[in-house]
Design an enzyme around this catalytic site. Structure first.
Site, PDB file in Angstrom:
ATOM      1  N   ASP A  57       0.886  -1.165  -0.132  1.00 12.55           N
ATOM      2  CA  ASP A  57       0.118   0.155   0.066  1.00 12.55           C
ATOM      3  C   ASP A  57       0.783   1.148   0.265  1.00 12.55           C
ATOM      4  O   ASP A  57       1.503   1.455   0.923  1.00 12.55           O
ATOM      5  CB  ASP A  57      -0.900  -0.118   1.256  1.00 12.55           C
ATOM      6  CG  ASP A  57      -1.563   1.455   1.366  1.00 12.55           C
ATOM      7  OD1 ASP A  57      -1.931   2.010   0.459  1.00 12.55           O
ATOM      8  OD2 ASP A  57      -1.791   1.850   2.587  1.00 12.55           O
ATOM      9  N   ASP A 115      -6.027   3.881  -3.251  1.00 11.92           N
ATOM     10  CA  ASP A 115      -6.177   3.501  -1.884  1.00 11.92           C
ATOM     11  C   ASP A 115      -7.771   3.489  -1.473  1.00 11.92           C
ATOM     12  O   ASP A 115      -8.232   2.679  -0.463  1.00 11.92           O
ATOM     13  CB  ASP A 115      -5.419   4.294  -1.039  1.00 11.92           C
ATOM     14  CG  ASP A 115      -5.669   5.838  -1.195  1.00 11.92           C
ATOM     15  OD1 ASP A 115      -6.159   6.207  -2.256  1.00 11.92           O
ATOM     16  OD2 ASP A 115      -5.362   6.711  -0.385  1.00 11.92           O
ATOM     17  N   ASP A 173      -9.950   7.605   5.994  1.00  8.60           N
ATOM     18  CA  ASP A 173      -8.494   7.120   6.200  1.00  8.60           C
ATOM     19  C   ASP A 173      -7.928   8.377   6.730  1.00  8.60           C
ATOM     20  O   ASP A 173      -7.833   9.151   5.756  1.00  8.60           O
ATOM     21  CB  ASP A 173      -8.353   6.748   4.749  1.00  8.60           C
ATOM     22  CG  ASP A 173      -6.856   6.074   4.696  1.00  8.60           C
ATOM     23  OD1 ASP A 173      -6.085   5.889   5.737  1.00  8.60           O
ATOM     24  OD2 ASP A 173      -6.480   5.402   3.687  1.00  8.60           O
ATOM     25  N   THR A 222      -1.820  11.006   4.812  1.00  8.51           N
ATOM     26  CA  THR A 222      -1.501  12.598   4.039  1.00  8.51           C
ATOM     27  C   THR A 222      -2.743  13.299   3.949  1.00  8.51           C
ATOM     28  O   THR A 222      -2.654  14.463   4.512  1.00  8.51           O
ATOM     29  CB  THR A 222      -0.474  12.312   2.877  1.00  8.51           C
ATOM     30  OG1 THR A 222       0.307  11.466   3.216  1.00  8.51           O
ATOM     31  CG2 THR A 222       0.107  13.805   2.473  1.00  8.51           C
TER      32      THR A 222
END
Length: 255
Positions: A6, A109, A129, A132
């Site tokens: 990932d 993702d 999620d 970043t």
């Protein structure tokens, strides 16, 4: 065994599966300048430390939001594991019907997370999620990817305050015990972390109102536990959600 990658903007998370069981996971910094040999040696060291040899890896699957690293990891897979990796992208079987205006815009993702969340928790489900960027994804009862939200992540927020102001320092993201604080560092931490909690709860409430009041909410990513401790809307945290999604996609695409 299956080796799953990932690849995020900040970190690369790797997982080694034996069947459906995740045996080991590793997290390293994303570095676009590393060669396929450097990544090959690093992966060999990580899995070798846990008693796994290169020859035990039968298959590789890669999800990446960093285009320059895709070819690097594909070549690494061919050279070190003697296998052509499955790459999450156009043409891959996911079992998710993407309702985005342009499905190609959806990050790999986010697709992987949607697959895992729907498989593990059913629908309707919301995936948050904390990477970043902080992303929110809505998946319907029928397993349709309805869309979502992309917001600045916690580290981006902290870096922006440091870079765009003259006197505010660079800080670690640890949660202060109170919202009101008496020093600059704790005040910044409070604003970023508790502000993020407020954003999460507001957005989830709006999402539920727009598509499914009963939607289950699962969080993943590096800051998921910290935010979930304060959130009133997150139902569960699954730190390995993306790796599990990669395993599921692999199973749907292996020959």
């Amino acid at each position: 065994m299956l080796l799953a990658f990932d690849v995020g903007n900040t970190n690369i998370v790797m997982g080694v599966f034996k069947g459906k069981k995740l045996l080991h996971s590793f997290r390293i910094s994303t570095d676009k300048n590393k060669t396929y040999d450097e990544y090959g040696m690093l992966v060999n060291q990580l899995i070798g430390y846990n008693g796994i040899s290169l020859t035990e890896i039968d298959d590789v699957i890669i999800s990446s939001v960093v285009p320059p690293l895709m070819n690097t990891l594909q070549v690494m897979s061919l050279k070190y594991f003697r296998t052509k990796p499955i790459v999450v992208g156009p043409g891959i079987k996911t079992g998710i019907n993407i309702k985005y205006d342009n499905p190609k815009e959806v990050g790999a993702d986010r697709i992987v997370n949607a697959v895992a969340a729907y498989e593990l928790y059913g629908g309707p489900v919301i995936v948050i999620d904390f990477g970043t960027a902080t992303t929110f994804c809505a998946i319907s009862e029928k397993g349709e990817y309805l869309g979502g939200i992309i917001a600045p992540g916690l580290m981006i927020s902290a870096d922006a305050l440091f870079q765009r102001t003259a006197k505010l320092p660079k800080i670690d993201l640890t949660k202060p015990p109170t919202v009101i604080n008496r020093n600059t560092v704790a005040s910044m931490q409070s604003g970023i972390i508790y502000g993020h909690v407020g954003m999460v709860d507001y957005i989830v409430t709006r999402m539920k109102g727009e598509f499914a009041p009963s939607a289950y909410v699962v969080a993943t990513g590096g800051f998921a536990n910290m935010i979930a401790e304060e959130s009133k809307t997150i139902d569960t945290v699954n730190e390995m959600l993306t790796l599990e999604g990669l395993r599921i996609i692999y199973e749907r695409n292996k020959e």
